[in-house]
Design a protein around this motif. Sequence first.
Motif, short mmCIF file in Angstrom:
data_model
loop_
_atom_site.label_atom_id
_atom_site.label_comp_id
_atom_site.label_asym_id
_atom_site.label_seq_id
_atom_site.Cartn_x
_atom_site.Cartn_y
_atom_site.Cartn_z
N ARG A 61 -15.02 -0.21 20.55
CA ARG A 61 -16.06 0.26 21.54
C ARG A 61 -17.29 -0.17 20.99
O ARG A 61 -18.11 -0.58 21.96
CB ARG A 61 -15.86 1.83 21.15
CG ARG A 61 -17.15 2.45 22.17
CD ARG A 61 -17.35 3.75 21.64
NE ARG A 61 -17.66 3.87 20.36
CZ ARG A 61 -17.67 4.98 19.42
NH1 ARG A 61 -16.97 5.91 19.82
NH2 ARG A 61 -17.93 5.13 18.18
N GLU A 71 -19.83 0.30 28.34
CA GLU A 71 -19.37 1.32 27.59
C GLU A 71 -17.74 1.10 27.70
O GLU A 71 -17.34 0.51 28.69
CB GLU A 71 -19.78 2.63 27.92
CG GLU A 71 -21.39 3.08 27.75
CD GLU A 71 -21.50 3.06 26.35
OE1 GLU A 71 -20.87 3.36 25.43
OE2 GLU A 71 -22.46 2.38 25.87
N GLN A 73 -13.98 3.31 26.99
CA GLN A 73 -13.35 4.50 26.94
C GLN A 73 -12.28 4.49 25.87
O GLN A 73 -11.53 3.69 26.12
CB GLN A 73 -12.72 4.91 28.52
CG GLN A 73 -11.89 6.33 28.33
CD GLN A 73 -12.88 7.35 27.96
OE1 GLN A 73 -13.74 7.72 29.17
NE2 GLN A 73 -12.49 8.15 27.01
N GLN A 85 -9.07 11.09 30.20
CA GLN A 85 -9.89 10.04 29.76
C GLN A 85 -9.11 8.54 30.60
O GLN A 85 -9.63 7.55 30.81
CB GLN A 85 -9.60 9.59 28.15
CG GLN A 85 -10.27 10.74 27.44
CD GLN A 85 -9.92 11.00 26.08
OE1 GLN A 85 -9.03 10.26 25.66
NE2 GLN A 85 -10.45 11.77 25.45
N SER A 88 -10.80 7.52 33.57
CA SER A 88 -12.30 7.56 33.74
C SER A 88 -12.81 6.52 34.57
O SER A 88 -13.98 6.59 35.15
CB SER A 88 -12.79 7.33 32.18
OG SER A 88 -12.26 5.63 31.85
N TRP A 90 -13.39 3.12 33.63
CA TRP A 90 -14.17 2.23 32.92
C TRP A 90 -13.47 0.80 33.03
O TRP A 90 -12.12 0.72 32.71
CB TRP A 90 -14.59 2.67 31.63
CG TRP A 90 -15.47 3.67 31.69
CD1 TRP A 90 -16.04 4.48 32.84
CD2 TRP A 90 -16.20 4.48 30.74
NE1 TRP A 90 -16.91 5.15 32.39
CE2 TRP A 90 -16.74 5.59 30.99
CE3 TRP A 90 -15.84 4.45 29.15
CZ2 TRP A 90 -17.73 6.48 30.39
CZ3 TRP A 90 -16.71 5.17 28.43
CH2 TRP A 90 -17.59 6.16 28.95
N MET A 93 -10.77 0.07 28.21
CA MET A 93 -10.04 1.18 27.71
C MET A 93 -9.40 0.77 26.40
O MET A 93 -8.78 -0.12 26.32
CB MET A 93 -8.75 1.59 28.72
CG MET A 93 -9.22 1.60 30.08
SD MET A 93 -10.37 3.02 30.60
CE MET A 93 -9.20 4.30 30.64
#
Length: 212
Positions: A61, A71, A73, A85, A88, A90, A93
């Motif tokens: 991360r 960012e 997840q 999650q 999410s 994003w 992952m």
Amino acid sequence: MLTLDPHQLEAVKWLHDRKGRGLVYADAGTGKTFIATAYALEAGLKRALILCPATLKAQWRDEIRKFCGEEAQVIDGPPFSRQKQWKSGWRFMIANYELVASDYDAIVRLAPDGIFADESHYVNSPVAKRTKAFKELQVPVRVALSGDPFPNGPWEAFSVLDWISPGLLGRNFWAFRAAWCVMHPHIKQAIVGMRDKEQFQRTIAPHIFRIH
């Protein structure tokens, strides 16, 4: 976004040339996380799943954030939290290998277009539950990353390379074993060596990029 070093740029180009299918073997500190992140961005991946040991999830991360400012997840916690999650949305992952089997349905629903398997020796055993679940994940981009010597034995090469390039070493593990492995004459299913090491190395070499 950080600028890649020449050896990292070469690795990213190699992955492009192979359409995102291969194993990048590199010593510690050579930037495997940056190579994977750069390729995911350049290839336009929408859902990149990073699989790694649990101890490396936070590092991944942080490295993704450092490289490109995005960012990621991190999938963690009890099942209810993880289910949220996974949704999410994003791009990146990050999950540990143990979650592949337990969260398999959530990963299928995520429909990643690329998987980056860090410390890929974690899925070397062809009979392990997590290896079987991992190999069921059929995605366009399949990149394995390793810092350990590869392979330590022919059986350790099969699972990862068969995921990257199905059928390369045989239609299944038993066919692979019959073709490439020397079995112990008295101990059932015990592999003691391999046949034609030079041919074996020639077969797997195009699928591995080594950084020293």
